[in-house]
Design a protein around this motif. Structure first.
Motif, short mmCIF file in Angstrom:
data_model
loop_
_atom_site.label_atom_id
_atom_site.label_comp_id
_atom_site.label_asym_id
_atom_site.label_seq_id
_atom_site.Cartn_x
_atom_site.Cartn_y
_atom_site.Cartn_z
N ILE A 286 -3.88 3.64 0.44
CA ILE A 286 -3.27 4.92 0.09
C ILE A 286 -3.59 5.22 -1.37
CG2 ILE A 286 -1.11 6.19 -0.24
CD1 ILE A 286 0.12 4.67 2.01
N VAL A 301 5.08 4.35 1.64
CA VAL A 301 4.45 3.07 1.37
C VAL A 301 5.34 1.92 1.84
CG1 VAL A 301 3.62 1.52 -0.44
CG2 VAL A 301 3.07 3.96 -0.54
N THR A 316 -0.22 -0.64 5.51
CA THR A 316 -0.75 -0.32 4.18
C THR A 316 -0.93 -1.62 3.40
OG1 THR A 316 0.46 1.77 4.22
CG2 THR A 316 -0.41 1.03 2.09
N HIS A 431 -11.32 3.10 -2.46
CA HIS A 431 -10.76 3.18 -1.12
C HIS A 431 -11.78 2.82 -0.05
CE1 HIS A 431 -9.72 5.13 2.69
NE2 HIS A 431 -8.47 4.86 2.35
N SER A 440 -6.03 5.76 6.60
CA SER A 440 -6.06 6.05 5.18
C SER A 440 -5.09 7.19 4.88
CB SER A 440 -7.47 6.45 4.75
OG SER A 440 -7.88 7.63 5.43
N ALA A 441 -4.72 7.33 3.61
CA ALA A 441 -3.82 8.41 3.23
C ALA A 441 -3.97 8.71 1.75
CB ALA A 441 -2.36 8.05 3.54
N GLY A 469 2.11 8.25 5.43
CA GLY A 469 1.52 6.94 5.25
C GLY A 469 0.44 6.62 6.26
N THR A 470 0.01 5.37 6.26
CA THR A 470 -1.08 4.95 7.15
C THR A 470 -0.60 4.54 8.53
OG1 THR A 470 -0.93 2.67 6.31
CG2 THR A 470 -2.50 4.16 5.22
#
Length: 523
Positions: A286, A301, A316, A431, A440-441, A469-470
């Motif tokens: 993230i 998160v 994450t 990333h 992903s975020a 979030g992911t």
């Protein structure tokens, strides 16, 4: 770190477990193979597989595993059932899956608690996993009337050209421990309406919940006068797993698990020109931009990194934060971590349960040692919690000076690595600088920043989110990722196409026989 002590006695928990097993029709010892309502097989040569509660380390029950002859019998039954099932109209096949969804609704709570008991995720997540099964059944029911093909214009006069999709065959489904029933349903519900039968090899860590699901499937198949659609084979890799990979009767293998095993699966199935759906590693990151809503980001998160004790493929694992806010954000997140109630996942209020095994704990501790050797600093967490149970740990935040070789690996545990960045281009490079490419975020209030992250030059993952979030993907979108994640897609969108074979058809309704490309052959 705030922890929640075990608030029920050993005796009362044992009674609760016994009642749960009875609700789901599970015995102390269960057969490990089944092809339908009257198709349970207790393999006389099979070894006993014991399922352990990761919360207490105590045995829950056991399964008699299948050997090669039993596996062959189950696949033969799935192949025989396919010969009929493929001829049933897809909307009629959808009714079977509709009734499976309704049967799951009736046992959502006990089946969800069984997921919690055997896997260790908290009760809300266990019940949520069963809800995901219900949702995919609803999705598949609608899909049964939408298995579309395209119509193309032929270059030849008096010709019609179109494509159609036919059932593929019996498929193999190999699932992992962390989503012991939902991932099966992503494949099974879609495959069933596509006209396929299936053979399921669940994780040896979570065999009992798969037996419970098979019993539900048997009930639904019996109501429709069917068997051999949903089939179960619990067995070792050499007796069952390797045979599935090499079995030409299974044109498709859907595998969820590690990258290492996924490579092996891909090579073995490809050697016989079979198809695979691979859902492998996820080292999900993230990006927290300098203009992010920090309160929203902390909550996202926290769930993404701590949920399921860090044992989701979409967990994450990497946090890439703008240098101007990295200290503040890390402090906020650490405070949130320190308030996480850890304890018995069946108890209300618990937000994090145990890791699945002692080996998982050891891998986490080894990773933390390596992180510190590579210049990392533990901000919070990092300890075992033996007073709660054999595999309880603290969720951990580690500040890293850069993306080291360790950070590029996926450790299936609640470890979050925090790194700083200066420019968005640098953040995206960090990333994307790992072998995995699942989820992903980015958190930002800037439209341009968000759109760059979502562009072809942005996230290289199969899933890309903005201000969420992911974890927690919805079933309506295709689920999967790129690079070492395997490239597979399951669940929504047009993922159904993997479970069918495409056929291009041309019909000549004229009295002439023109050839394509204007070729003249003879007079």
């Amino acid at each position: 770190m705030t922890v929640q002590s075990q608030s029920i006695t050993t005796h009362s928990r044992a009674l609760r477990v016994k009642a749960l097993l009875e609700k789901l029709g599970l015995a102390e010892v269960n057969p490990g193979a089944c092809s339908g309502p009257d198709g349970w097989i207790t393999d006389p040569q099979g070894e006993r597989l014991v399922s352990y509660d990761p919360t207490t380390g105590e045995a829950i029950g056991s399964v008699i595993q299948a050997t090669a002859p039993t596996y062959d019998a189950i696949v033969a039954r799935a192949a025989a059932a396919f010969a009929h099932w493929r001829t049933v109209p897809a909307p009629k096949r959808g009714l079977l899956v509709r009734d499976l969804g309704n049967a799951l609704r009736e046992v959502q709570e006990p089946l969800g608690e069984m997921v919690t008991l055997e896997m260790g995720k908290i009760r809300a997540e266990g019940i949520g996993e069963v809800q995901e099964m219900i949702d995919i059944c609803d999705f598949a029911l609608g899909l049964s009337r939408q298995l579309y093909g395209l119509t193309m214009h032929s270059e030849r006069p008096g010709h019609r050209m179109y494509e159609q999709w036919h059932p593929l065959g019996p498929i193999g489904i190999i699932t992992a421990f962390n989503f012991p029933v939902a991932v099966w349903s992503w494949n099974a519900a879609i495959a069933a309406v596509c006209g396929d039968t299936m053979v399921w090899k669940p994780s040896p860590t979570t065999p009992l919940v798969s037996v419970a699901v098979q019993r539900i499937c048997n009930q639904v198949m019996a109501d429709h006068g069917l068997d051999g659609i949903f089939n179960l084979v619990i067995g070792s890799n050499d007796q069952v797993g390797e045979r599935m990979l090499d079995d030409g009767r299974l044109p498709l293998i859907s595998f969820t698990g590690s990258v290492r095993v996924g490579r092996h699966v891909a090579q073995r199935v490809a050697a016989r020109l079979g198809k695979t759906i691979l859902e492998l590693g996820g080292n999900n990151g993230i990006i927290i931009a300098e203009d992010a809503d920090l309160e929203l980001a902390v909550r996202a998160v926290l769930f993404g990194a701590v949920g399921t004790a860090g044992q989701r493929c979409t967990t994450t694992r990497r946090l890439i934060v703008h240098r101007s806010i990295v200290d503040e954000f890390t402090q906020r997140l650490a405070r949130a971590y320190q308030s996480v109630p850890i304890g018995d996942p069946l108890e209300p209020g618990t937000l994090m349960g145990p890791l699945i095994s002692e080996q998982a704990v050891e891998r986490m501790m080894q990773a933390l040692d390596t992180a510190q050797a590579e210049g990392g600093e533990i901000v919070t967490g990092g300890r075992r919690l033996p007073h709660l149970g054999p595999t309880f740990v603290e969720p951990t935040i580690v500040r890293m000076p850069r993306q080291t070789p360790l950070v590029c690996e996926e450790t299936f545990a609640p470890i979050l690595y925090v790194m700083a960045y200066e420019t968005l281009d640098e953040a995206i490079a960090i990333h994307n600088g790992v072998p995995q490419g699942l989820s992903s975020a980015i958190f930002t209030l800037n439209l341009r920043t968000a759109e760059q992250f979502l562009s072809a030059a942005g996230s290289d993952c199969g899933i890309a989110n903005v201000n969420i979030g992911t974890s927690g993907a919805e079933i309506g979108g295709a689920f999967g990722g790129e690079k070492d994640t395997g490239g597979g897609r399951e669940s929504g969108s047009d993922a159904w196409k993997a479970y069918m074979r495409r056929q291009t058809t041309t019909i000549n309704w004229s009295t002439e026989l023109p050839l394509a490309q204007g070729i003249q052959f003879g007079e």
